[in-house]
Design a protein around this motif. Structure first.
Motif, PDB file in Angstrom:
ATOM      1  N   TRP A  92       0.826  -1.214   0.000  1.00 39.60           N
ATOM      2  CA  TRP A  92       0.000   0.000   0.000  1.00 39.60           C
ATOM      3  C   TRP A  92       0.856   1.258   0.000  1.00 39.60           C
ATOM      4  O   TRP A  92       0.505   2.258  -0.634  1.00 39.60           O
ATOM      5  CB  TRP A  92      -0.948   0.001   1.197  1.00 39.60           C
ATOM      6  CG  TRP A  92      -2.063  -0.978   1.070  1.00 39.60           C
ATOM      7  CD1 TRP A  92      -2.336  -2.024   1.899  1.00 39.60           C
ATOM      8  CD2 TRP A  92      -3.071  -1.015   0.045  1.00 39.60           C
ATOM      9  NE1 TRP A  92      -3.434  -2.713   1.469  1.00 39.60           N
ATOM     10  CE2 TRP A  92      -3.912  -2.114   0.333  1.00 39.60           C
ATOM     11  CE3 TRP A  92      -3.334  -0.245  -1.076  1.00 39.60           C
ATOM     12  CZ2 TRP A  92      -5.003  -2.452  -0.463  1.00 39.60           C
ATOM     13  CZ3 TRP A  92      -4.416  -0.574  -1.877  1.00 39.60           C
ATOM     14  CH2 TRP A  92      -5.233  -1.658  -1.567  1.00 39.60           C
ATOM     15  N   LEU A  93       1.984   1.231   0.692  1.00 39.63           N
ATOM     16  CA  LEU A  93       2.863   2.388   0.683  1.00 39.63           C
ATOM     17  C   LEU A  93       3.474   2.624  -0.698  1.00 39.63           C
ATOM     18  O   LEU A  93       3.774   3.765  -1.060  1.00 39.63           O
ATOM     19  CB  LEU A  93       3.978   2.221   1.725  1.00 39.63           C
ATOM     20  CG  LEU A  93       3.556   2.266   3.191  1.00 39.63           C
ATOM     21  CD1 LEU A  93       4.756   2.030   4.097  1.00 39.63           C
ATOM     22  CD2 LEU A  93       2.881   3.586   3.541  1.00 39.63           C
ATOM     23  N   ALA A  94       3.647   1.554  -1.460  1.00 37.70           N
ATOM     24  CA  ALA A  94       4.231   1.661  -2.799  1.00 37.70           C
ATOM     25  C   ALA A  94       3.168   1.657  -3.898  1.00 37.70           C
ATOM     26  O   ALA A  94       3.466   1.307  -5.040  1.00 37.70           O
ATOM     27  CB  ALA A  94       5.220   0.518  -3.027  1.00 37.70           C
ATOM     28  N   ARG A  95       1.964   2.061  -3.569  1.00 40.32           N
ATOM     29  CA  ARG A  95       0.885   1.990  -4.553  1.00 40.32           C
ATOM     30  C   ARG A  95       1.171   2.832  -5.798  1.00 40.32           C
ATOM     31  O   ARG A  95       0.863   2.418  -6.920  1.00 40.32           O
ATOM     32  CB  ARG A  95      -0.431   2.446  -3.914  1.00 40.32           C
ATOM     33  CG  ARG A  95      -1.641   2.218  -4.817  1.00 40.32           C
ATOM     34  CD  ARG A  95      -2.930   2.673  -4.167  1.00 40.32           C
ATOM     35  NE  ARG A  95      -4.082   2.314  -4.974  1.00 40.32           N
ATOM     36  CZ  ARG A  95      -5.333   2.649  -4.694  1.00 40.32           C
ATOM     37  NH1 ARG A  95      -5.585   3.361  -3.595  1.00 40.32           N
ATOM     38  NH2 ARG A  95      -6.337   2.281  -5.474  1.00 40.32           N
ATOM     39  N   LEU A  96       1.751   3.991  -5.620  1.00 38.88           N
ATOM     40  CA  LEU A  96       2.057   4.839  -6.769  1.00 38.88           C
ATOM     41  C   LEU A  96       3.061   4.172  -7.711  1.00 38.88           C
ATOM     42  O   LEU A  96       3.056   4.424  -8.922  1.00 38.88           O
ATOM     43  CB  LEU A  96       2.612   6.187  -6.302  1.00 38.88           C
ATOM     44  CG  LEU A  96       1.609   7.135  -5.630  1.00 38.88           C
ATOM     45  CD1 LEU A  96       2.311   8.406  -5.197  1.00 38.88           C
ATOM     46  CD2 LEU A  96       0.457   7.455  -6.573  1.00 38.88           C
TER      47      LEU A  96
END
Length: 353
Positions: A182-186
């Protein structure tokens, strides 16, 4: 083409001459149906799938209920599911999901000694479920189907690991992986394999939140585990508590990576919160996941994580392991830490403004 309304932004882009008719039609086809219509279509599709499968099982049982017949029946339902997913319609997608789950269950039951004997040889059944779910997750399908298959695979793997410290480490790993995605979604949102990554993120998040009570001494999960296996918690509690605290600290550090002035107070607050909520380590996982999904701007998971956090608080309240005084001190301390962090963040935001 979908009957759902075209988004107003697409209409404005078309009126301004930025997109042509073909692009407008593509956006219209990709527009989701209203939630109430999707709910009705899903309900109708599951009823239709149930009726079709009922008529399918009658001739199947005519050939017998042996492992071969069940295995072949499961493969046929899986093939029908793969075909229906290619149509890309809300109704057929829900029907394909029902066919896929029924096909996997039928395939897994082929490895049981008898048709309804799913307890004996559970390790073999878990391996079969793991293989079937991974295979079905690889076919082109909806995010819901892939998430369900990934969730089945994760819980099958958890069964293979078994009760004990290994399962506690597995639960911490699930939480860490979910937070990292989720933190690396971008980074993965525009990747060609984004649908698979998104399904994995959904499955990891739900599995991590479901397994979070495992770190509590007398939670429902550990009580059921001790009743079935006779295994005592041992090192499970400190391992899970330390692991959950490390996940929260790592999440906080990553979110504060661009603000060095805030990093130390935030990490100190996260550490104090971890110490205050050690009787309910599920709250640590819930807060870490909440921070990650809030960063990813995923509103459904924000709401679901708050629901799970409320359940963990209720479990802590009704637990007989700790006295009411210890529970009160833990809740007061954790609330004070969160209020202090909120005050700090608001003060810093005013200085920046």
């Amino acid at each position: 083409m979908s009957n759902a309304p075209v988004p107003p932004v697409a209409e404005r882009l078309h009126d301004a001459g930025i997109i042509d008719e073909a692009r407008l039609a593509a956006l219209q086809a990709a527009t989701r149906a209203p939630w109430w219509l999707a709910l009705l279509l899903g309900f109708a599709a599951w009823i239709a799938a149930t009726m079709i499968m009922s008529s399918f099982f009658v001739p199947l049982l005519a050939f017998g209920s042996g492992p071969v017949a069940r295995g072949v029946g499961g493969l046929l339902l899986a093939a029908a599911s793969a075909f229906l997913f290619r149509l890309r319609k809300p109704f057929t997608d829900q029907m394909a999901l029902a066919f896929s789950l029924a096909g996997q269950a039928l395939f897994v039951s082929a490895f049981a000694a008898r048709f309804f004997d799913l307890v004996e040889g559970a390790d073999v059944l878990a391996l079969a479920a793991l293989a079937a779910s991974v295979a079905m997750a690889a076919i082109p399908a909806t995010t819901l189907h892939r998430s369900a298959c990934a969730l089945i695979a994760l819980f099958s793997l958890a069964w293979q690991i078994g009760a004990g410290t290994g399962l506690a480490l597995f639960g911490v790993a699930l939480a860490g992986a979910a937070v990292a995605l989720w933190l690396a979604r971008l980074a993965w949102a525009a990747h060609p394999q984004a649908p698979l990554v998104k399904a994995a993120a959904h499955a990891l998040t739900l599995a991590a939140l479901v397994l979070a009570p495992y770190g509590h001494a007398h939670s429902a999960l550990t009580a059921l585990e001790e009743a079935l296996t006779g295994y005592q918690t041992g090192f499970v509690l400190p391992v899970y508590r330390i692991g959950a605290a490390l996940v929260l600290l790592a999440t906080t550090a990553w979110l504060c990576r661009d603000t060095p002035s805030l990093r130390l107070p935030a990490l100190a607050g996260a550490l104090l919160f971890a110490l205050a909520t050690h009787p309910a380590p599920g709250l640590l996982v819930a807060v870490a996941v909440l921070l990650a999904v809030f960063h990813a701007s995923h509103r459904p998971w924000i709401a679901m994580t708050l629901v799970f956090a409320t359940l963990y608080l209720g479990e802590l309240y009704y637990s007989l392991q700790d006295t009411l005084l210890v529970k009160s001190i833990a809740l007061i301390a954790s609330g004070a830490v969160l209020l202090a962090l909120r005050t700090l963040l608001r003060a810093r935001a005013r200085r920046i403004a």
